[in-house]
Write a protein that holds these residues in place. Structure first.
Motif, mmCIF file in Angstrom:
data_model
loop_
_atom_site.group_PDB
_atom_site.id
_atom_site.type_symbol
_atom_site.label_atom_id
_atom_site.label_comp_id
_atom_site.label_asym_id
_atom_site.label_seq_id
_atom_site.Cartn_x
_atom_site.Cartn_y
_atom_site.Cartn_z
ATOM 1 N N LYS A 121 0.882 -1.223 -0.002
ATOM 2 C CA LYS A 121 -0.037 -0.020 -0.165
ATOM 3 C C LYS A 121 1.013 1.229 -0.004
ATOM 4 C CE LYS A 121 -4.060 -1.644 2.340
ATOM 5 N NZ LYS A 121 -4.848 -1.427 3.609
ATOM 6 N N ALA A 122 1.902 1.101 0.672
ATOM 7 C CA ALA A 122 2.758 2.439 0.883
ATOM 8 C C ALA A 122 3.363 2.792 -0.447
ATOM 9 C CB ALA A 122 3.915 2.386 2.000
ATOM 10 N N LYS A 124 2.343 1.600 -3.380
ATOM 11 C CA LYS A 124 1.405 1.371 -4.800
ATOM 12 C C LYS A 124 2.087 0.336 -5.481
ATOM 13 C CE LYS A 124 -1.564 5.241 -3.516
ATOM 14 N NZ LYS A 124 -2.120 4.690 -2.331
ATOM 15 N N LYS A 125 3.022 -0.517 -5.160
ATOM 16 C CA LYS A 125 3.549 -1.527 -6.007
ATOM 17 C C LYS A 125 3.183 -2.842 -5.589
ATOM 18 C CE LYS A 125 7.175 1.754 -7.555
ATOM 19 N NZ LYS A 125 7.282 1.819 -9.046
ATOM 20 N N PHE A 126 3.670 -3.884 -6.568
ATOM 21 C CA PHE A 126 3.779 -5.194 -6.169
ATOM 22 C C PHE A 126 4.916 -5.575 -5.744
ATOM 23 C CE2 PHE A 126 0.386 -4.749 -9.174
ATOM 24 C CZ PHE A 126 -0.693 -5.215 -8.675
ATOM 25 N N LYS A 127 4.864 -6.464 -4.473
ATOM 26 C CA LYS A 127 6.142 -6.860 -3.882
ATOM 27 C C LYS A 127 6.163 -8.237 -4.064
ATOM 28 C CE LYS A 127 7.434 -8.052 0.895
ATOM 29 N NZ LYS A 127 7.179 -8.015 2.017
ATOM 30 N N ALA A 128 7.648 -8.702 -4.650
ATOM 31 C CA ALA A 128 8.067 -9.960 -4.750
ATOM 32 C C ALA A 128 8.727 -10.461 -3.449
ATOM 33 C CB ALA A 128 8.583 -10.217 -5.985
ATOM 34 N N TYR A 129 8.366 -11.872 -3.235
ATOM 35 C CA TYR A 129 9.086 -12.321 -2.009
ATOM 36 C C TYR A 129 8.924 -13.848 -2.012
ATOM 37 C CZ TYR A 129 4.449 -13.187 -0.018
ATOM 38 O OH TYR A 129 3.306 -13.559 0.147
ATOM 39 N N ILE A 130 10.130 -14.511 -1.343
ATOM 40 C CA ILE A 130 10.115 -16.014 -1.263
ATOM 41 C C ILE A 130 10.539 -16.340 0.163
ATOM 42 C CG2 ILE A 130 12.313 -16.163 -2.240
ATOM 43 C CD1 ILE A 130 11.356 -18.653 -3.647
ATOM 44 N N MET A 131 9.826 -17.305 0.572
ATOM 45 C CA MET A 131 10.362 -17.937 1.939
ATOM 46 C C MET A 131 11.483 -19.048 1.772
ATOM 47 S SD MET A 131 8.506 -16.016 4.047
ATOM 48 C CE MET A 131 8.612 -17.138 5.341
ATOM 49 N N VAL A 132 12.530 -18.884 2.487
ATOM 50 C CA VAL A 132 13.736 -19.767 2.656
ATOM 51 C C VAL A 132 14.070 -19.851 4.110
ATOM 52 C CG1 VAL A 132 16.003 -20.331 1.668
ATOM 53 C CG2 VAL A 132 14.412 -19.157 0.156
ATOM 54 N N ASP A 133 14.100 -21.170 4.547
ATOM 55 C CA ASP A 133 14.688 -21.519 5.682
ATOM 56 C C ASP A 133 13.606 -20.557 6.865
ATOM 57 O OD1 ASP A 133 16.277 -23.320 4.997
ATOM 58 O OD2 ASP A 133 17.799 -22.018 4.837
ATOM 59 N N ASN A 134 12.269 -20.559 6.503
ATOM 60 C CA ASN A 134 11.431 -19.809 7.430
ATOM 61 C C ASN A 134 11.887 -18.433 7.494
ATOM 62 O OD1 ASN A 134 9.660 -21.623 8.371
ATOM 63 N ND2 ASN A 134 10.480 -22.184 10.154
ATOM 64 N N LYS A 135 12.445 -17.789 6.441
ATOM 65 C CA LYS A 135 13.001 -16.212 6.284
ATOM 66 C C LYS A 135 12.267 -15.793 5.054
ATOM 67 C CE LYS A 135 16.708 -16.654 9.314
ATOM 68 N NZ LYS A 135 18.007 -17.166 9.249
ATOM 69 N N GLU A 136 11.833 -14.618 5.133
ATOM 70 C CA GLU A 136 11.251 -14.019 3.931
ATOM 71 C C GLU A 136 12.469 -13.379 3.198
ATOM 72 O OE1 GLU A 136 8.619 -10.241 3.136
ATOM 73 O OE2 GLU A 136 7.426 -11.748 3.638
ATOM 74 N N ILE A 137 12.622 -13.688 1.913
ATOM 75 C CA ILE A 137 13.665 -12.804 1.135
ATOM 76 C C ILE A 137 12.956 -12.106 0.087
ATOM 77 C CG2 ILE A 137 15.362 -13.110 -0.765
ATOM 78 C CD1 ILE A 137 16.025 -15.873 0.699
ATOM 79 N N TYR A 138 13.420 -10.856 0.335
ATOM 80 C CA TYR A 138 12.682 -9.655 -0.456
ATOM 81 C C TYR A 138 13.198 -9.568 -2.107
ATOM 82 C CZ TYR A 138 11.876 -4.828 -1.966
ATOM 83 O OH TYR A 138 11.686 -3.713 -2.947
#
Length: 177
Positions: A121-122, A124-138
């Protein structure tokens, strides 16, 4: 879940229909020959097939694994195509908890229709991320949702390379090139 149930005990109760991935119960609880499919309808609580043996409930796919391989799986069993009711042996693979989690489809509450993408929202873009070893990678912010999803697909191939989903993405991206 380890158990003392053996392949021989299970073979006395069930046959395996490898074409459909079904267990066939040989006899009912009174010893009458029935030869009917069982455990091929999803349980209401978790969506997996369940069969009863001597008053205990077992997941159908784990019984099938024992029937075919002769041992209980040391790890979890992952349904490669994500269909909990597709218990054909070629659709089952031993997997760690992390590997099993990497082979999940869209969550029910996903309103965008893309894994690994959310609306910021801040910015107004789409954020892509992936979870690796229970951590979010931006993976970055994108103006177009499909670009964010492409970033997720590439990261999935990099970080979860053994996942059937990553393998499918790789085939799709290779085919598109």
């Amino acid at each position: 879940m380890k158990t003392d149930l053996t392949q021989e005990q299970v073979r006395a109760i069930f046959d395996y229909d490898d074409e459909n991935g079904w267990l066939i119960r040989k006899k009912d609880e009174f010893g009458r020959v029935v030869n009917r499919p069982c455990g091929h309808k999803p349980s209401r609580s978790h969506g997996y097939g369940v069969v009863g043996i001597d008053g205990r409930r077992y997941l159908t796919h784990r019984i099938i694994w024992l029937l075919v391989h002769g041992t209980w799986p040391d790890e979890e069993l992952d349904h490669i195509d994500q269909n909990k009711m597709n218990n054909r042996i070629e659709n089952l693979r031993p997997a760690t908890r992390a590997e099993n989690c990497q082979n999940q489809g869209l969550r029910r509450n996903n309103s965008l229709g893309y894994s690994g993408v959310s609306w910021n929202k801040a910015t107004k873009k789409f954020k892509a991320y992936i979870m690796v070893d229970n951590k979010e990678i931006y993976l970055g912010l994108f103006d177009i949702v499909e670009e964010a999803f492409l970033a997720y697909q590439l990261a999935k191939i990099k970080y979860h390379s053994t996942s059937p989903i990553a393998q499918q993405y790789l085939r799709e991206l290779t085919y598109a090139a």
